[in-house]
Design an enzyme around this catalytic site. Structure first.
Site, PDB file in Angstrom:
ATOM      1  N   GLY A  40      28.071  40.815  36.197  1.00 12.20           N
ATOM      2  CA  GLY A  40      29.513  40.136  37.330  1.00 12.20           C
ATOM      3  C   GLY A  40      29.573  38.547  38.273  1.00 12.20           C
ATOM      4  O   GLY A  40      28.771  40.093  38.971  1.00 12.20           O
ATOM      5  N   GLY A  42      31.609  37.044  39.131  1.00 18.54           N
ATOM      6  CA  GLY A  42      33.422  36.691  39.786  1.00 18.54           C
ATOM      7  C   GLY A  42      34.108  36.939  40.723  1.00 18.54           C
ATOM      8  O   GLY A  42      32.841  37.675  41.714  1.00 18.54           O
ATOM      9  N   LEU A  43      35.192  37.095  41.185  1.00 15.72           N
ATOM     10  CA  LEU A  43      35.347  37.259  42.455  1.00 15.72           C
ATOM     11  C   LEU A  43      34.785  39.333  42.805  1.00 15.72           C
ATOM     12  O   LEU A  43      33.801  39.255  43.897  1.00 15.72           O
ATOM     13  CB  LEU A  43      36.889  37.190  42.796  1.00 15.72           C
ATOM     14  N   ALA A  44      34.635  39.720  42.099  1.00  9.28           N
ATOM     15  CA  ALA A  44      34.665  40.776  42.209  1.00  9.28           C
ATOM     16  C   ALA A  44      32.772  41.395  42.339  1.00  9.28           C
ATOM     17  O   ALA A  44      32.407  41.576  43.751  1.00  9.28           O
ATOM     18  CB  ALA A  44      35.248  41.871  41.454  1.00  9.28           C
ATOM     19  N   GLY A  45      32.264  41.092  41.780  1.00  6.87           N
ATOM     20  CA  GLY A  45      31.075  40.902  41.109  1.00  6.87           C
ATOM     21  C   GLY A  45      30.192  40.011  42.552  1.00  6.87           C
ATOM     22  O   GLY A  45      29.373  40.927  42.885  1.00  6.87           O
ATOM     23  N   SER A 284      51.968  26.847  36.240  1.00 11.01           N
ATOM     24  CA  SER A 284      52.175  27.549  37.463  1.00 11.01           C
ATOM     25  C   SER A 284      53.212  28.676  36.975  1.00 11.01           C
ATOM     26  O   SER A 284      54.555  27.513  36.894  1.00 11.01           O
ATOM     27  CB  SER A 284      51.810  27.186  39.146  1.00 11.01           C
ATOM     28  N   ARG A 330      57.915  38.919  35.207  1.00  8.40           N
ATOM     29  CA  ARG A 330      57.082  38.228  34.157  1.00  8.40           C
ATOM     30  C   ARG A 330      57.813  38.825  32.958  1.00  8.40           C
ATOM     31  O   ARG A 330      57.772  37.960  31.706  1.00  8.40           O
ATOM     32  CB  ARG A 330      55.802  37.857  34.046  1.00  8.40           C
ATOM     33  N   HIS A 401      47.746  37.706  29.587  1.00 10.95           N
ATOM     34  CA  HIS A 401      47.418  36.235  30.673  1.00 10.95           C
ATOM     35  C   HIS A 401      46.329  37.749  31.248  1.00 10.95           C
ATOM     36  O   HIS A 401      45.390  36.775  31.822  1.00 10.95           O
ATOM     37  CB  HIS A 401      48.433  36.384  31.297  1.00 10.95           C
ATOM     38  N   ARG A 435      50.993  43.955  36.554  1.00 11.97           N
ATOM     39  CA  ARG A 435      50.796  43.445  37.849  1.00 11.97           C
ATOM     40  C   ARG A 435      51.092  42.088  38.804  1.00 11.97           C
ATOM     41  O   ARG A 435      52.265  41.202  37.601  1.00 11.97           O
ATOM     42  CB  ARG A 435      49.065  42.419  37.187  1.00 11.97           C
TER      43      ARG A 435
HETATM   44  C1  LIG Z   1      44.464  31.470  33.833  1.00  7.05           C
HETATM   45  C2  LIG Z   1      44.342  32.572  35.267  1.00  7.05           C
HETATM   46  C3  LIG Z   1      45.318  32.507  36.503  1.00  7.05           C
HETATM   47  C4  LIG Z   1      45.069  33.960  37.284  1.00  7.05           C
HETATM   48  N1  LIG Z   1      45.782  32.393  38.592  1.00  7.05           N
HETATM   49  C5  LIG Z   1      45.836  33.769  39.617  1.00  7.05           C
HETATM   50  C6  LIG Z   1      46.637  33.459  40.924  1.00  7.05           C
HETATM   51  O1  LIG Z   1      47.132  32.824  40.366  1.00  7.05           O
HETATM   52  N2  LIG Z   1      46.549  35.376  41.417  1.00  7.05           N
HETATM   53  C7  LIG Z   1      46.198  36.503  41.185  1.00  7.05           C
HETATM   54  O2  LIG Z   1      45.940  37.264  42.050  1.00  7.05           O
HETATM   55  N3  LIG Z   1      45.488  36.884  40.098  1.00  7.05           N
HETATM   56  C8  LIG Z   1      45.400  35.704  38.827  1.00  7.05           C
HETATM   57  N4  LIG Z   1      44.825  35.611  37.717  1.00  7.05           N
HETATM   58  C9  LIG Z   1      44.302  36.931  37.872  1.00  7.05           C
HETATM   59  C10 LIG Z   1      43.090  36.806  38.080  1.00  7.05           C
HETATM   60  O3  LIG Z   1      41.742  35.480  38.192  1.00  7.05           O
HETATM   61  C11 LIG Z   1      41.604  37.537  36.943  1.00  7.05           C
HETATM   62  O4  LIG Z   1      42.464  39.085  37.244  1.00  7.05           O
HETATM   63  C12 LIG Z   1      40.626  37.828  38.062  1.00  7.05           C
HETATM   64  O5  LIG Z   1      40.303  36.763  38.794  1.00  7.05           O
HETATM   65  C13 LIG Z   1      39.172  38.335  38.100  1.00  7.05           C
HETATM   66  O6  LIG Z   1      37.901  38.481  38.488  1.00  7.05           O
HETATM   67  P1  LIG Z   1      36.926  39.092  37.644  1.00  7.05           P
HETATM   68  O7  LIG Z   1      35.590  39.064  39.547  1.00  7.05           O
HETATM   69  O8  LIG Z   1      37.142  40.746  37.914  1.00  7.05           O
HETATM   70  O9  LIG Z   1      36.463  38.790  36.724  1.00  7.05           O
HETATM   71  P2  LIG Z   1      36.174  37.704  36.168  1.00  7.05           P
HETATM   72  O10 LIG Z   1      36.255  36.505  37.107  1.00  7.05           O
HETATM   73  O11 LIG Z   1      36.415  37.345  35.054  1.00  7.05           O
HETATM   74  O12 LIG Z   1      34.363  37.213  36.521  1.00  7.05           O
HETATM   75  C14 LIG Z   1      33.524  38.528  35.178  1.00  7.05           C
HETATM   76  C15 LIG Z   1      32.429  37.985  35.540  1.00  7.05           C
HETATM   77  O13 LIG Z   1      31.551  38.718  34.668  1.00  7.05           O
HETATM   78  C16 LIG Z   1      30.498  38.016  33.852  1.00  7.05           C
HETATM   79  N5  LIG Z   1      30.443  38.831  32.784  1.00  7.05           N
HETATM   80  C17 LIG Z   1      30.702  39.574  32.116  1.00  7.05           C
HETATM   81  N6  LIG Z   1      30.503  40.411  30.570  1.00  7.05           N
HETATM   82  C18 LIG Z   1      29.579  40.163  31.099  1.00  7.05           C
HETATM   83  C19 LIG Z   1      28.302  40.208  30.365  1.00  7.05           C
HETATM   84  N7  LIG Z   1      28.447  41.248  29.229  1.00  7.05           N
HETATM   85  N8  LIG Z   1      27.014  40.409  30.872  1.00  7.05           N
HETATM   86  C20 LIG Z   1      27.080  39.568  31.797  1.00  7.05           C
HETATM   87  N9  LIG Z   1      27.930  39.076  32.347  1.00  7.05           N
HETATM   88  C21 LIG Z   1      29.016  39.172  31.720  1.00  7.05           C
HETATM   89  C22 LIG Z   1      30.639  37.269  33.803  1.00  7.05           C
HETATM   90  O14 LIG Z   1      29.514  35.870  33.454  1.00  7.05           O
HETATM   91  C23 LIG Z   1      31.370  36.554  34.959  1.00  7.05           C
HETATM   92  O15 LIG Z   1      30.812  36.156  35.930  1.00  7.05           O
HETATM   93  C24 LIG Z   1      44.704  34.936  36.806  1.00  7.05           C
HETATM   94  C25 LIG Z   1      44.478  34.692  35.366  1.00  7.05           C
HETATM   95  C26 LIG Z   1      44.236  33.033  34.405  1.00  7.05           C
HETATM   96  C27 LIG Z   1      43.799  34.304  33.291  1.00  7.05           C
END
Ligand SMILES: Cc1cc2nc3c(=O)[nH]c(=O)nc-3n(C[C@H](O)[C@H](O)[C@H](O)COP(=O)(O)OP(=O)(O)OC[C@H]3O[C@@H](n4cnc5c(N)ncnc54)[C@H](O)[C@@H]3O)c2cc1C
Ligand code: HEM
Ligand code: SF4
Ligand code: FES
Lengths: 637, 247, 225
Positions: A40, A42-45, A284, A330, A401, A435
């Site tokens: 991953g 994303g923000l976490a990864g 939003s 919500r 969501h 949340r």
């Molecule tokens: C439209 C929308 C608006 C939002 N707005 C807000 C907000 O304003 N404030 C807030 O705090 N939160 C908000 N959220 C929630 C927040 O964005 C997410 O919960 C958070 O960003 C998740 O981050 P993450 O790093 O956990 O996962 P993600 O960002 O989803 O990253 C997942 C990563 O894992 C990788 N991955 C997944 N499965 C596999 C696999 N099998 N093999 C290889 N790679 C894989 C993907 O490629 C990706 O890089 C919102 C969510 C949505 C949908």
């Protein structure tokens, strides 16, 4: 399965400090001998990969996206919370902690939430130093807004693109380490299984999405930052590729899955337009600050909104919740919208929607003020629907969501599998049953920048990690399982497309395990899902071959996993005989229709253990204790 | 509405591609990509390979989607990625030509999907501010002039879609590279690494197979996030300063 | 030297050298145009000016010294400008191996698309122009030393006028985009410059084209004898 939360002893505000001191460290010279896999970006990864690499570990980061920057975190609009108290409005770490525990309806682990609130301030420092262009006041200091009904202004934001900007910060930090050679980046590479050797997570098996090559990657520990599973509903605000596969494969290898039924439905999304709809778009939450929500008092009213006179409109939120009005949390806003549509008062062609009307606000403030506040959202709405919200009220409807449930983790973010960690939305997180707005970003970066990089050392320093060879029997076995599953999928040559299964599953889950749930519906879903799953394996059709890009095959694997997850979701919803946060059991409500918790019997995390393909999962419980925030009933009347 | 689509199909990076014509019946409420989803469903039902195209958020923010529609990257709507384009734009009987981004810096992977990893390499070369996690000063210790914060934000809103390269008659990546550099160079935090960043990013961009900017401005017109070529002027200026400083 | 090399090794640097050399040409064509205006003052004034160019810097510099330095300088810049144009063009052509079937031109103004063929036209024109009015090789009635005579007799044939017309259109387009573009390439985009660079570019292009075209027109229509 043993659930040891490993929460440190001591007063809540000293637990994390104490724990950091008590944990074993890895000697700086030794760090480079350890190899950590992060799935991953994303923000976490991305934040975890970057920080681990900075600390000196060897990191491999995997993402199925073509670039790490495209992870779904990019889509978050609203903002990120922190207890900086820059506004001097009385915010504090304790208040953020308190709000989060309460907002989660007392179903989160106190110690984790406190730690989250504590590191929230460091997050903002880190992000600003990285160059994230947060909104600023005229004097050059950071601006904040109040978000999601919070009583203080603690949300930092970057226009409507907070997620994008935070993710770019983490991505840039990650790419810096890639350039240095400290992180090896595997993009367009999907993880399909975890490799366990002697019970420890020692690697993953991946399929390269362009070449189709199946490969095994070995390491000393594995962290999953793979996001949430809202796409189990088929239609959600999540991106098209979001899926549960990584977490699900980990579950099948022995990682407990916690609270799968805790899902969040966001009230302000653009309604479904037709059968071809591929995803839903979030508008939003801030729109509810000025927009008024209403439906016609009449059932099946086909008049245009402008033709419905004022006295025949029902501003139902203002009527039911005079104190909070349109700004109720919500879950309430979502459920009430559903009630209205169930009563036949829904609006729009599909009758699944309610009006969000800006007429009063435009009259009161002027169209230019409204444009300055919401111009880009109005434009987006018009682009999608073809309707001009300055003249016609918006139509909105709730949509899935966010998922609070996920892989169970202890205080160190380790799952029940030694050496396997889960971070960000993929874990069962700190949000309990619901949340708060702007807290998911906070949790994702907290896990990645400030928690995992330290807690993982404690494991690495103590675990017995013998070298593993690629021809190790357990490794070979896992690879073969992955290969044979892919072959099985490719061999599917029935009559129905993969998408049609996903859509049908989504319908079942949405109807029975969506905004309102009841025993009858859940039991029905529990009967339908296995039947659908069986049909999938008999009658689905996967075209193309495995040796190059095959998006149908990719989707097939993901849908197959959703078909398994959905069943556990429904099961979890069925056994949780109470209503809490996003989980609303219709049998358990107050006479006014509010969620009714059962603290006596359900103050626990439900954790599911995989027992085999044909046997029911085993239920485990982690009891929760509330020493600092005594549980109360939420009330917004 | 009935539509005739001419879609570029290419089996792999080195395969020869060609246009294949499909007919479809679309609703005006569909998004452009949903229209293609329906075409793909039909193809799958017939057992044929669906058209490969990339998209993820479908809200115009992730930068994954991208195709050239009747000669225009992301199609005819201003400020809009193709995932946000809706079929209202078209009417019965229209013919639509759909091609991938065409640039040697973005090799076609399959059909309409291209490899944009070059952008990642440009960022990796210097598109960051080095700050070790946990070592940052208090966020409000560095005030930022509001105008600069806004300009930086303008540049930072680039979604890395590559439409600028696709639109550029020279297939140059200057708008992207400049936007990435400007985002950081406009902030006080970005100053210590500013000139090294500029040199490293430009040298990396050069090493990829992009063309030379000749200030056509097509990138600005195609950019769904309205990034202005002012950022290019800024990069040019910084480049000269960087050369003068680097000795 | 390393700095010069690293400047020239990137397309951004090549463009910079083009902008600098281009800007020098812009100044040159403007000065050249003003000088040519003397033709309206009659044979004496014009020949005096032409002679003056050869004696520029006297008595410090010898006969035609300045002119030769000037010519060599211009030639060197032309070489740099042309080579850089050639190299950057090749890079750009290579960057779009596979052409679009359909491509909308999204450029700011049409002129930018004429830079390459327009530049080649200018190069050919410069050669012709020198052979025509400097060396007289392609002149029907060339009298060395009598610049006015050569000027006036040189534009009496329609094909020659046509060549100059075509060249001036190319020059106008090149000047318009070139001047504008040079500001951008050199990063000169302060708020005030930004307001002025478009009008300046148009102004320079129009001025040079119109004035330069007035000569053949004046000769052809008999205003200049
Ligand atoms: C439209 C929308 C608006 C939002 N707005 C807000 C907000 O304003 N404030 C807030 O705090 N939160 C908000 N959220 C929630 C927040 O964005 C997410 O919960 C958070 O960003 C998740 O981050 P993450 O790093 O956990 O996962 P993600 O960002 O989803 O990253 C997942 C990563 O894992 C990788 N991955 C997944 N499965 C596999 C696999 N099998 N093999 C290889 N790679 C894989 C993907 O490629 C990706 O890089 C919102 C969510 C949505 C949908
Ligand atoms: C009278 C002669 C000329 C003048 C006044 C002139 C002026 C200019 C200027 C000012 C520029 C802009 C530089 C930049 O910002 O990049 C330019 C660019 C260019 N010139 Fe010339 N030039 C002349 C001759 C030529 C010749 C002979 C050629 C070709 C053989 C040529 C080809 C080009 C090209 C290809 C560009 C770059 C395209 C662009 O910026 O859009 N020019 N020229
Ligand atoms: S500058 Fe614009 S067109 Fe280019 S990649 Fe960024 S968003 Fe896309
Ligand atoms: S799919 Fe994300 S921008 Fe279009």
């Amino acid at each position: 399965m043993e659930l040891r939360s490993k929460v440190p002893s001591g007063p809540i505000d000293q637990k994390w400090t104490k724990h950091k001191f008590d944990m074993k460290l890895v000697n700086p010279a030794n760090k480079r001998k350890y190899h950590v896999i992060v799935v991953g970006s994303g923000l976490a990864g991305a934040s975890a990969s970057a920080t681990l690499a900075e600390l000196g570990y060897h990191v491999s980061c995997f993402t199925y996206h073509d670039s790490p920057r495209r992870a779904h975190s990019i889509a978050a609009q609203g903002g990120i919370n922190a207890a900086k108290n820059y506004q001097g409005d009385g915010d504090s770490v304790f208040r953020l902690f308190y709000d989060t525990v309460k907002g989660g309806d007392f179903r989160a682990r106190e110690a984790n939430v406190y730690r989250l609130a504590e590191v929230s301030n460091e997050i903002i420092d880190q992000c600003v130093a990285q160059g994230i262009p947060f909104a600023r006041e005229y004097g050059g200091l950071l601006d904040n807004r109040s978000f999601g009904g919070a009583q203080v202004s603690r949300t930092f934001y970057a226009r409507g693109q907070t997620g994008q900007q935070l993710l770019l910060g983490a991505y840039q930090a990650l790419m810096k380490e890639v350039h240095k050679g400290q992180v090896k980046l595997y993009n367009q590479c999907e993880m399909l299984d975890v490799v366990l050797v002697d019970g420890q997570a020692r690697g993953i098996v991946t399929r390269h999405l362009v070449t189709g090559k199946i490969e095994v990657h070995l390491a000393d520990a594995v962290a999953l930052g793979t996001g949430g599973y809202s796409n189990a509903f088929y239609l959600s605000t999540n991106a098209m590729y979001c899926n549960v596969t990584a977490a699900w494969r980990a579950y099948r290898r022995g990682a407990g899955f916690a609270n799968p039924c805790y899902t969040q439905i966001h009230p302000t999304c653009i309604p479904v337009a037709g059968d071809y709809q591929s995803k839903l778009t979030l508008m939003s939450e801030s729109l509810r600050n000025d927009g008024r929500i209403w439906v016609s008092k009449q059932v099946d009213d086909d008049r245009a909104p402008g033709d419905i006179p004022e006295d025949q409109r029902d501003y139902y939120l203002e009527r039911m919740y005079p104190a909070f009005g349109n700004l109720v949390p919500r879950d309430l806003a979502s459920r009430r919208a559903k009630d209205m549509c169930d009563q036949g008062k829904g609006v729009g062609e599909t009758k699944l929607g309610v009006y969000l009307d800006f007429e009063d606000a435009i009259q009161r403030l002027g169209a230019d003020v409204i444009e300055a506040r919401y111009g880009n959202l109005f434009e987006m709405y018009e682009r999608i629907t073809g309707e001009d919200p300055y003249r016609v009220p918006m139509r909105i409807y709730p949509a899935p969501h966010y998922t609070m449930g996920g892989l169970w983790v202890d205080y160190n973010l380790m799952t029940t599998v030694p050496g396997l960690y889960a971070i960000g939305e993929a874990n069962f997180s700190d949000h309990g049953a619901n949340r708060l707005g702007a807290s998911a970003l906070m949790q994702g970066v907290a896990d990645g920048y400030f928690v995992l990089p330290y807690t993982i050392a404690d494991y690495l320093a103590q675990a017995k990690l013998d070298p593993v060879a690629e021809d190790n029997q357990e490794v070979r076995g896992t690879v073969e399982e992955v290969e044979s599953r892919i072959d099985r999928l490719l061999a599917l040559d029935g009559d129905r497309t993969i998408n049609s299964f996903h859509k049908e599953l989504g319908r079942i889950v949405w109807d029975n395990c969506g905004m309102g749930r009841n025993a009858t519906g859940l039991k029905e879903a529990l009967e339908k899902i296995p039947v659908l799953r069986q049909e999938f394996w008999e009658n689905a059709k996967v075209v193309g071959e495995g040796g190059s890009i095959n998006q149908t095959l990719e989707r097939a694997g993901r849908v197959a996993d959703f078909l398994e997850l959905a069943e556990v979701m429904c099961l979890d919803a069925l056994v949780r005989e109470e209503s809490c946060g996003g989980h609303f059991r219709e049998e358990h409500q107050t006479p006014e229709g509010e969620a009714l918790r059962d603290d006596e019997n359900f103050t626990h995390v439900t954790v599911w253990e995989y027992t085999g393909a044909d046997t029911a999962p085993r239920e485990h419980r982690e009891p929760l204790e509330f020493e600092n925030v005594p549980p109360t009933q939420r009330s917004y009347k | 509405m009935k539509l005739k689509l001419h879609v570029w199909r290419q089996a792999g990076p080195s395969a020869r591609g060609q246009f294949v014509t499909y007919e479809t019946d679309a609703s005006e409420h569909m998004s452009f990509l949903e229209m293609l989803d329906v075409v793909n469903e039909d193809l799958e039902e017939k057992g044929e390979d669906p058209i490969v195209f990339d998209s993820d958020c479908r809200e115009g923010i992730c930068g994954t989607c991208g195709m050239v529609i009747n000669g225009r990257p992301h199609g005819p709507w201003k400020r809009t990625t193709v995932c946000q384009l809706h079929m209202r734009e078209y009417s019965d009987g229209d013919e639509i030509w759909i091609e991938p981004w065409r640039a040697d810096g973005f090799p076609v992977q399959k059909d309409l999907m291209v490899d944009r990893a070059a952008f990642d390499r440009i960022v990796a070369a210097g598109g960051y501010i080095s700050v070790r996690t946990g070592s940052a000063p208090d966020a409000n210790a560095i005030p930022v002039v509001q105008v600069n914060a806004e300009k930086s934000m303008d540049a930072a809103s680039c979604i890395g879609c590559g439409a600028c390269v696709a639109a550029c008659p020279n297939a140059s990546a200057m708008l992207f590279t400049s936007a990435k550099a400007a985002h950081l160079n406009l902030l006080p935090q970005g100053q210590p690494e500013r000139y090294g960043r500029v040199l490293d990013m430009i040298l990396t961009m050069e090493a990829e197979s992009f063309g030379t900017c000749t200030n056509h401005g097509a990138c600005e017109n195609a950019c769904p996030k309205e990034i202005k070529i002012d950022v290019i002027a800024m990069l040019n200026r910084d480049y000269m300063k960087a050369l003068l400083k680097a000795s | 030297m390393r700095r010069v090399y690293s400047l020239y090794s990137t397309s951004v640097g090549k463009k910079y050298t083009m902008a600098v050399s281009g800007a020098i040409f812009v100044v040159f064509v403007i000065v050249h145009m003003f000088g040519n205006l003397k033709v309206y003052l009659g044979p004496e004034a014009f020949n005096h000016y032409a002679e003056g160019l050869r004696e520029f810097g006297a008595p410090f510099l010898g006969h035609e010294w300045f002119l030769w330095v000037f010519r060599v300088g211009l030639l060197a810049f032309l070489l740099i400008h042309t080579v850089a144009a050639w190299q950057t063009s090749r890079q750009s052509w290579a960057a779009r191996g596979q052409k679009y079937k359909k491509q909308e031109k999204l450029v700011f103004h049409y002129a930018s698309r004429t830079m390459r063929w327009g530049g080649v036209a200018l190069l050919l024109f410069v050669v012709y122009h020198i052979l025509h009015l400097t060396t007289g090789t392609l002149h029907p009635d060339f009298i060395p030393g009598d610049a006015y005579h050569n000027f006036v007799t040189g534009f009496r044939s329609l094909p020659v006028v046509a060549v100059y017309f075509a060249a001036m259109i190319a020059l106008g387009l090149h000047l318009y985009h070139g001047t504008w573009s040079a500001f951008q390439t050199m990063g000169l985009d302060g708020p005030r410059i930004k307001r002025w660079r478009e009008p300046v570019a148009i102004g320079v292009a129009l001025l040079v084209v119109l004035v330069n075209l007035s000569f053949p027109v004046a000769v052809y229509t008999g205003i200049l004898q």
